[in-house]
Design a protein around this motif. Sequence first.
Motif, PDB file in Angstrom:
ATOM      1  N   VAL A  48       0.804  -1.379  -0.011  1.00  0.00           N
ATOM      2  CA  VAL A  48       0.252   0.014   0.064  1.00  0.00           C
ATOM      3  C   VAL A  48       0.854   1.210  -0.136  1.00  0.00           C
ATOM      4  CG1 VAL A  48      -1.882   1.064   1.400  1.00  0.00           C
ATOM      5  CG2 VAL A  48      -1.805  -1.132   1.041  1.00  0.00           C
ATOM      6  N   ILE A  49       1.727   1.379   0.973  1.00  0.00           N
ATOM      7  CA  ILE A  49       2.637   2.431   0.713  1.00  0.00           C
ATOM      8  C   ILE A  49       3.518   2.604  -0.501  1.00  0.00           C
ATOM      9  CG2 ILE A  49       4.876   3.513   2.079  1.00  0.00           C
ATOM     10  CD1 ILE A  49       3.841   2.122   4.568  1.00  0.00           C
ATOM     11  N   ALA A  50       3.935   1.397  -0.929  1.00  0.00           N
ATOM     12  CA  ALA A  50       4.816   1.482  -2.103  1.00  0.00           C
ATOM     13  C   ALA A  50       3.643   2.231  -3.207  1.00  0.00           C
ATOM     14  CB  ALA A  50       5.304   0.239  -2.522  1.00  0.00           C
ATOM     15  N   CYS A  51       2.577   1.849  -3.492  1.00  0.00           N
ATOM     16  CA  CYS A  51       1.492   2.366  -4.094  1.00  0.00           C
ATOM     17  C   CYS A  51       1.498   3.675  -3.991  1.00  0.00           C
ATOM     18  CB  CYS A  51       0.382   1.550  -3.949  1.00  0.00           C
ATOM     19  SG  CYS A  51       0.415  -0.006  -4.914  1.00  0.00           S
ATOM     20  N   MET A  52       1.266   4.146  -2.694  1.00  0.00           N
ATOM     21  CA  MET A  52       1.150   5.637  -2.726  1.00  0.00           C
ATOM     22  C   MET A  52       2.556   6.400  -3.154  1.00  0.00           C
ATOM     23  SD  MET A  52      -0.680   5.526   1.120  1.00  0.00           S
ATOM     24  CE  MET A  52      -0.886   7.358   1.122  1.00  0.00           C
ATOM     25  N   PHE A  53       3.539   5.764  -2.943  1.00  0.00           N
ATOM     26  CA  PHE A  53       4.794   6.531  -3.260  1.00  0.00           C
ATOM     27  C   PHE A  53       4.852   6.617  -4.863  1.00  0.00           C
ATOM     28  CE2 PHE A  53       6.699   6.324   0.999  1.00  0.00           C
ATOM     29  CZ  PHE A  53       7.432   7.372   1.014  1.00  0.00           C
ATOM     30  N   PHE A  54       4.500   5.408  -5.607  1.00  0.00           N
ATOM     31  CA  PHE A  54       4.699   5.568  -6.997  1.00  0.00           C
ATOM     32  C   PHE A  54       3.695   6.148  -7.647  1.00  0.00           C
ATOM     33  CE2 PHE A  54       4.680   3.626 -11.294  1.00  0.00           C
ATOM     34  CZ  PHE A  54       5.941   3.609 -11.484  1.00  0.00           C
ATOM     35  N   GLY A  55       2.344   6.240  -6.793  1.00  0.00           N
ATOM     36  CA  GLY A  55       1.468   7.087  -7.359  1.00  0.00           C
ATOM     37  C   GLY A  55       1.746   8.496  -7.443  1.00  0.00           C
ATOM     38  N   ALA A  56       2.411   9.029  -6.597  1.00  0.00           N
ATOM     39  CA  ALA A  56       3.075  10.394  -6.298  1.00  0.00           C
ATOM     40  C   ALA A  56       4.031  10.716  -7.709  1.00  0.00           C
ATOM     41  CB  ALA A  56       3.712  10.487  -5.147  1.00  0.00           C
ATOM     42  N   ILE A  57       4.520   9.464  -8.205  1.00  0.00           N
ATOM     43  CA  ILE A  57       5.462   9.674  -9.263  1.00  0.00           C
ATOM     44  C   ILE A  57       4.668   9.552 -10.562  1.00  0.00           C
ATOM     45  CG2 ILE A  57       7.342   8.912 -10.594  1.00  0.00           C
ATOM     46  CD1 ILE A  57       8.486   8.207  -7.562  1.00  0.00           C
ATOM     47  N   SER A  58       3.711   8.557 -10.617  1.00  0.00           N
ATOM     48  CA  SER A  58       3.259   8.120 -12.231  1.00  0.00           C
ATOM     49  C   SER A  58       2.180   8.891 -12.547  1.00  0.00           C
ATOM     50  CB  SER A  58       3.118   6.643 -12.055  1.00  0.00           C
ATOM     51  OG  SER A  58       2.024   6.342 -11.284  1.00  0.00           O
ATOM     52  N   GLY A  59       1.101   9.255 -11.443  1.00  0.00           N
ATOM     53  CA  GLY A  59      -0.054   9.479 -11.513  1.00  0.00           C
ATOM     54  C   GLY A  59      -1.251   8.535 -12.478  1.00  0.00           C
ATOM     55  N   SER A  60      -0.571   7.399 -12.310  1.00  0.00           N
ATOM     56  CA  SER A  60      -1.694   6.413 -13.129  1.00  0.00           C
ATOM     57  C   SER A  60      -1.898   5.225 -12.418  1.00  0.00           C
ATOM     58  CB  SER A  60      -0.985   6.237 -14.409  1.00  0.00           C
ATOM     59  OG  SER A  60      -1.504   5.033 -15.070  1.00  0.00           O
ATOM     60  N   ALA A  61      -3.073   5.048 -12.375  1.00  0.00           N
ATOM     61  CA  ALA A  61      -3.485   3.562 -11.487  1.00  0.00           C
ATOM     62  C   ALA A  61      -2.942   2.522 -12.170  1.00  0.00           C
ATOM     63  CB  ALA A  61      -5.043   3.495 -11.336  1.00  0.00           C
ATOM     64  N   PRO A  62      -3.247   1.962 -13.407  1.00  0.00           N
ATOM     65  CA  PRO A  62      -2.765   0.957 -14.033  1.00  0.00           C
ATOM     66  C   PRO A  62      -1.134   0.726 -13.772  1.00  0.00           C
ATOM     67  CG  PRO A  62      -4.275   1.671 -15.595  1.00  0.00           C
ATOM     68  CD  PRO A  62      -4.196   2.797 -14.349  1.00  0.00           C
ATOM     69  N   ALA A  63      -0.479   1.863 -14.158  1.00  0.00           N
ATOM     70  CA  ALA A  63       0.989   1.843 -14.199  1.00  0.00           C
ATOM     71  C   ALA A  63       1.343   1.561 -12.815  1.00  0.00           C
ATOM     72  CB  ALA A  63       1.437   3.284 -14.456  1.00  0.00           C
ATOM     73  N   THR A  64       0.807   1.995 -11.740  1.00  0.00           N
ATOM     74  CA  THR A  64       1.322   1.475 -10.233  1.00  0.00           C
ATOM     75  C   THR A  64       0.887   0.072 -10.089  1.00  0.00           C
ATOM     76  OG1 THR A  64       0.409   4.037  -9.644  1.00  0.00           O
ATOM     77  CG2 THR A  64       0.612   2.140  -7.850  1.00  0.00           C
ATOM     78  N   VAL A  65      -0.292  -0.514 -10.651  1.00  0.00           N
ATOM     79  CA  VAL A  65      -0.325  -1.968 -10.382  1.00  0.00           C
ATOM     80  C   VAL A  65       0.767  -2.692 -11.137  1.00  0.00           C
ATOM     81  CG1 VAL A  65      -1.886  -3.791 -11.106  1.00  0.00           C
ATOM     82  CG2 VAL A  65      -2.834  -1.538 -10.341  1.00  0.00           C
ATOM     83  N   ALA A  66       0.980  -2.197 -12.308  1.00  0.00           N
ATOM     84  CA  ALA A  66       2.156  -3.046 -12.889  1.00  0.00           C
ATOM     85  C   ALA A  66       3.605  -2.850 -12.513  1.00  0.00           C
ATOM     86  CB  ALA A  66       2.167  -2.388 -14.678  1.00  0.00           C
ATOM     87  N   ALA A  67       3.719  -1.675 -11.917  1.00  0.00           N
ATOM     88  CA  ALA A  67       5.115  -1.492 -11.568  1.00  0.00           C
ATOM     89  C   ALA A  67       5.434  -2.215 -10.026  1.00  0.00           C
ATOM     90  CB  ALA A  67       5.272   0.123 -11.400  1.00  0.00           C
ATOM     91  N   ILE A  68       4.270  -1.865  -9.360  1.00  0.00           N
ATOM     92  CA  ILE A  68       4.408  -2.674  -7.689  1.00  0.00           C
ATOM     93  C   ILE A  68       3.973  -3.788  -7.810  1.00  0.00           C
ATOM     94  CG2 ILE A  68       3.662  -2.210  -5.495  1.00  0.00           C
ATOM     95  CD1 ILE A  68       5.340   0.009  -6.493  1.00  0.00           C
ATOM     96  N   GLY A  69       3.136  -4.397  -8.586  1.00  0.00           N
ATOM     97  CA  GLY A  69       2.730  -5.677  -8.501  1.00  0.00           C
ATOM     98  C   GLY A  69       3.648  -6.727  -9.215  1.00  0.00           C
ATOM     99  N   ALA A  70       4.614  -6.224 -10.055  1.00  0.00           N
ATOM    100  CA  ALA A  70       5.542  -7.188 -10.462  1.00  0.00           C
ATOM    101  C   ALA A  70       6.570  -7.631  -9.468  1.00  0.00           C
ATOM    102  CB  ALA A  70       6.277  -6.452 -11.571  1.00  0.00           C
ATOM    103  N   ILE A  71       6.661  -6.559  -8.488  1.00  0.00           N
ATOM    104  CA  ILE A  71       7.570  -6.880  -7.319  1.00  0.00           C
ATOM    105  C   ILE A  71       6.919  -7.651  -6.076  1.00  0.00           C
ATOM    106  CG2 ILE A  71       9.191  -5.811  -5.707  1.00  0.00           C
ATOM    107  CD1 ILE A  71       9.587  -3.727  -7.645  1.00  0.00           C
TER     108      ILE A  71
END
Length: 430
Positions: free
Chosen positions: A99-122
Amino acid sequence: MHGVVVLFAVMAITLAIGVPIGVSLALSMYALLLVQPVTTSAFIAQSMYTGVASFTMLALPFFVLAGGIMDTGGISKRIVQVADSMIGNVTGGLGVVTVIACMFFGAISGSAPATVAAIGAIMIPSMIINGYDKAYATGLVAVAGSLGVVVPPSYPMVIYGVTNNVSISALFMAGIGPALVVGGVLILFNYFYCKKRGLKGSGQKFQLKRFLRAVWNAKAALLMPVIILGGIYSGIFTATEAAVVSVVYGIFVGVFIYKEISPDKVLSLFKDNVAFIGGMMFTFAPAAALGSVFSYLGVQKAISGFFLSISTNPYVVLIFIFVILSIAGMFIQTTPCTIILSPILLAIAQSVGINPVHFGVIMTLALCIAFVTPPVASNLFVAMTMTGLSMNKLVKVAWPLIVALFICLLICGFIPQISLFILDIFGVPY
């Protein structure tokens, strides 16, 4: 009256048979002119041009491009390492890290699907290895990934701001409170879920040295939202200029610091972005003209009158609006939904005293839920592709998390200060 019926009938039929949204909107307007010439074809063409000929609109393609650059530039794994070094050993620690990683990455990407792909892969493989149910791990990433459009910068907020002439900087600031509420509720849900199933943390106790090392390794990634949001809030640059800065900084970090993307890959991202933004602009232009046509026809006034005839209580009106957005979001993607519905719904909201900035944030939050509600559920489709799970199985496990998002929507909608308190602190007018 006949013209309005023709307008919506043509729009509904063309959308139902799969005609592109921009084409459907344009066809419906010209069909209206054949029955009820409320304006001219020249005016519609001019409105389509002026609808996208905006300096503020430039923020959109640059924020989307920045998200793509940071998605492939080694940012996500470093963000996960920081979150894990800080949280990993608590009950359900990996879920909290997600959850925290999604929040941090969202502050960079601004995109929900991109956040799922990036954080989910890890995080999905890591959670499965540590005993998490595969469907739950996937569902948690899909739902938490919705934070990608709530945490500023958020491209749906940019679209809302441009469409309704609302300050994008104010929207970004107002999005911080609801993002923290959503993140907190998901963390709390994950804690009780994991405690019930005996899922413990990583076993590695918090060590300041390890945490500082992770922060140092990720300093370039963590600095990006500071530069973007700090620059906007301090008045150093506008949201549009911040988007350009984020692209330049992202390229510099990915190519020269982390060295995980090549110049050729950057060029490929630019090419992909052109196609995506071209399609988005082709949707936005006729949607902007449609707003003018709605004004001529008095659609906003008629719909506002209908709602106010039922109730003038802002809480009741908000619930009606949330129901409309939830249903619309299940069938229409976020961008066209924002462009088409926000002018109409904002007029209703303002008539009962709801602030445009607050409404923009809660509308974005309402539509972020649409990323995980079938049939049009981008986050679920991304997660399904990554894990091979069926939609039915994923929704069956994820539905309590989706209910949690609706609870957050009601909390943030009924308590405006969650969105507006930070604007009051910094003295930002709204």
